[in-house]
Design a protein around this motif. Structure first.
Motif, mmCIF file in Angstrom:
data_model
loop_
_atom_site.group_PDB
_atom_site.id
_atom_site.type_symbol
_atom_site.label_atom_id
_atom_site.label_comp_id
_atom_site.label_asym_id
_atom_site.label_seq_id
_atom_site.Cartn_x
_atom_site.Cartn_y
_atom_site.Cartn_z
ATOM 1 N N TRP A 1 -1.712 45.586 -27.694
ATOM 2 C CA TRP A 1 -1.658 44.172 -28.495
ATOM 3 C C TRP A 1 -2.882 43.907 -29.200
ATOM 4 N N GLY A 2 -2.845 43.515 -30.514
ATOM 5 C CA GLY A 2 -4.041 42.916 -31.152
ATOM 6 C C GLY A 2 -4.191 41.541 -30.958
ATOM 7 N N GLN A 3 -5.167 41.132 -31.431
ATOM 8 C CA GLN A 3 -5.533 39.387 -31.228
ATOM 9 C C GLN A 3 -4.705 38.521 -31.987
ATOM 10 N N GLY A 4 -4.179 39.079 -33.097
ATOM 11 C CA GLY A 4 -3.213 38.406 -33.783
ATOM 12 C C GLY A 4 -4.030 37.548 -35.038
ATOM 13 N N THR A 5 -3.074 37.550 -36.276
ATOM 14 C CA THR A 5 -3.699 36.758 -37.116
ATOM 15 C C THR A 5 -2.869 35.820 -37.746
ATOM 16 N N GLN A 6 -3.198 34.543 -38.049
ATOM 17 C CA GLN A 6 -2.534 33.358 -38.468
ATOM 18 C C GLN A 6 -2.111 33.445 -39.882
ATOM 19 N N VAL A 7 -0.669 33.029 -39.877
ATOM 20 C CA VAL A 7 0.042 33.137 -41.412
ATOM 21 C C VAL A 7 0.638 31.618 -41.391
ATOM 22 N N THR A 8 0.095 30.820 -42.160
ATOM 23 C CA THR A 8 0.666 29.633 -42.575
ATOM 24 C C THR A 8 1.385 29.473 -43.937
ATOM 25 N N VAL A 9 2.621 28.969 -43.981
ATOM 26 C CA VAL A 9 3.327 28.803 -45.194
ATOM 27 C C VAL A 9 3.784 27.347 -45.357
ATOM 28 N N SER A 10 3.129 27.076 -46.673
ATOM 29 C CA SER A 10 3.230 25.355 -46.810
ATOM 30 C C SER A 10 4.539 25.302 -47.923
ATOM 31 N N SER A 11 5.062 24.154 -47.716
ATOM 32 C CA SER A 11 6.031 23.787 -48.486
ATOM 33 C C SER A 11 5.796 23.145 -49.702
ATOM 34 N N ASN B 1 -4.959 55.357 -40.600
ATOM 35 C CA ASN B 1 -4.718 54.761 -39.276
ATOM 36 C C ASN B 1 -4.085 53.595 -39.129
ATOM 37 N N THR B 2 -3.675 53.033 -39.974
ATOM 38 C CA THR B 2 -3.474 51.741 -40.390
ATOM 39 C C THR B 2 -1.587 51.568 -40.572
ATOM 40 N N VAL B 3 -1.259 50.395 -40.125
ATOM 41 C CA VAL B 3 0.085 49.937 -40.264
ATOM 42 C C VAL B 3 -0.075 48.644 -41.067
ATOM 43 N N TYR B 4 0.942 48.357 -42.109
ATOM 44 C CA TYR B 4 1.037 47.130 -42.785
ATOM 45 C C TYR B 4 2.282 46.377 -42.781
ATOM 46 N N LEU B 5 2.363 44.932 -43.005
ATOM 47 C CA LEU B 5 3.620 44.417 -43.079
ATOM 48 C C LEU B 5 3.483 43.365 -44.293
ATOM 49 N N GLN B 6 4.142 44.122 -45.331
ATOM 50 C CA GLN B 6 4.313 43.287 -46.467
ATOM 51 C C GLN B 6 5.522 42.195 -46.586
ATOM 52 N N MET B 7 5.010 40.932 -46.864
ATOM 53 C CA MET B 7 5.891 39.525 -46.420
ATOM 54 C C MET B 7 6.088 39.097 -47.793
ATOM 55 N N ASN B 8 7.222 39.082 -48.158
ATOM 56 C CA ASN B 8 7.522 38.298 -49.701
ATOM 57 C C ASN B 8 8.393 37.220 -49.290
ATOM 58 N N SER B 9 8.707 36.444 -50.334
ATOM 59 C CA SER B 9 9.508 35.157 -50.238
ATOM 60 C C SER B 9 9.138 34.352 -48.960
ATOM 61 N N LEU B 10 7.904 34.311 -48.754
ATOM 62 C CA LEU B 10 7.671 33.523 -47.512
ATOM 63 C C LEU B 10 8.155 32.142 -47.496
ATOM 64 N N LYS B 11 8.707 31.459 -46.148
ATOM 65 C CA LYS B 11 9.218 30.397 -46.053
ATOM 66 C C LYS B 11 8.230 29.510 -44.826
ATOM 67 N N PRO B 12 8.448 28.134 -45.132
ATOM 68 C CA PRO B 12 7.559 27.385 -43.746
ATOM 69 C C PRO B 12 7.848 28.117 -42.591
ATOM 70 N N GLU B 13 8.966 28.414 -42.269
ATOM 71 C CA GLU B 13 9.486 28.838 -40.855
ATOM 72 C C GLU B 13 8.739 30.069 -40.626
ATOM 73 N N ASP B 14 8.138 30.607 -41.425
ATOM 74 C CA ASP B 14 7.493 31.945 -41.347
ATOM 75 C C ASP B 14 5.976 31.859 -40.893
ATOM 76 N N THR B 15 5.859 30.273 -40.430
ATOM 77 C CA THR B 15 4.418 30.243 -39.918
ATOM 78 C C THR B 15 4.379 30.858 -38.591
ATOM 79 N N ALA B 16 3.337 31.300 -38.339
ATOM 80 C CA ALA B 16 3.295 31.907 -36.861
ATOM 81 C C ALA B 16 1.938 32.657 -36.743
ATOM 82 N N VAL B 17 1.458 33.096 -35.673
ATOM 83 C CA VAL B 17 0.585 33.975 -35.442
ATOM 84 C C VAL B 17 0.960 35.424 -35.362
ATOM 85 N N TYR B 18 0.698 36.349 -36.155
ATOM 86 C CA TYR B 18 1.466 37.678 -36.195
ATOM 87 C C TYR B 18 0.766 38.635 -35.372
ATOM 88 N N PHE B 19 1.291 39.247 -34.858
ATOM 89 C CA PHE B 19 0.525 40.426 -33.801
ATOM 90 C C PHE B 19 1.177 41.864 -34.121
#
Length: 122
Positions: free
Chosen positions: A112-122, A77-95
């Motif tokens: 809506w979920g509570q969100g999870t933080q994704v931070t992409v450093s350059s 009962n789970t959905v995923y989001l696989q994120m590849n080739s991440l860029k600094p502009e992908d930094t956000a809270v993902y819901f």
């Protein structure tokens, strides 16, 4: 009522990958349409990816096509989001968001979920 709990966020270097999870409860994901959104600091929330109403097709924002993949595990009962080739502009809270398959509107997201933080450093 549907409860959504995201996990998997964190800090990653540019070019790296992360996989986010969204665990649903209260209703089987076979009967709800699941999606991902994100919100960067100072910006409006934006659409990332979703399943179609029959949970077969997938749809992505243009800037994520080819880099992000939405998938599901019905048994968990789970959905995923696989994120590849991440860029600094992908930094956000993902819901994670959802609506019942009986909802005809393409823009209505009732849960809506509570969100999870994704931070992409350059």
């Amino acid at each position: 009522q549907v409860q959504l709990v995201e996990s998997g966020g964190g800090l990653v270097q540019a070019g790296g990958s992360l996989r986010l999870s969204c665990a649903a409860s209260g209703r089987t994901i076979n009967n709800i349409v699941m999606s991902w959104f994100r919100q960067a600091p100072g910006k409006e929330r934006e659409f990332v990816a979703r399943f179609g109403r029959r949970n077969i097709n997938t749809y992505y924002a243009d800037s994520m096509k080819g880099r992000f993949t939405i998938s599901r595990d019905n048994a968990k009962n789970t959905v995923y989001l696989q994120m590849n080739s991440l860029k600094p502009e992908d930094t956000a809270v993902y819901f994670c968001a959802a609506r019942g398959i009986e909802v005809l509107s393409l823009t209505q997201w009732d849960y809506w979920g509570q969100g999870t933080q994704v931070t992409v450093s350059s």
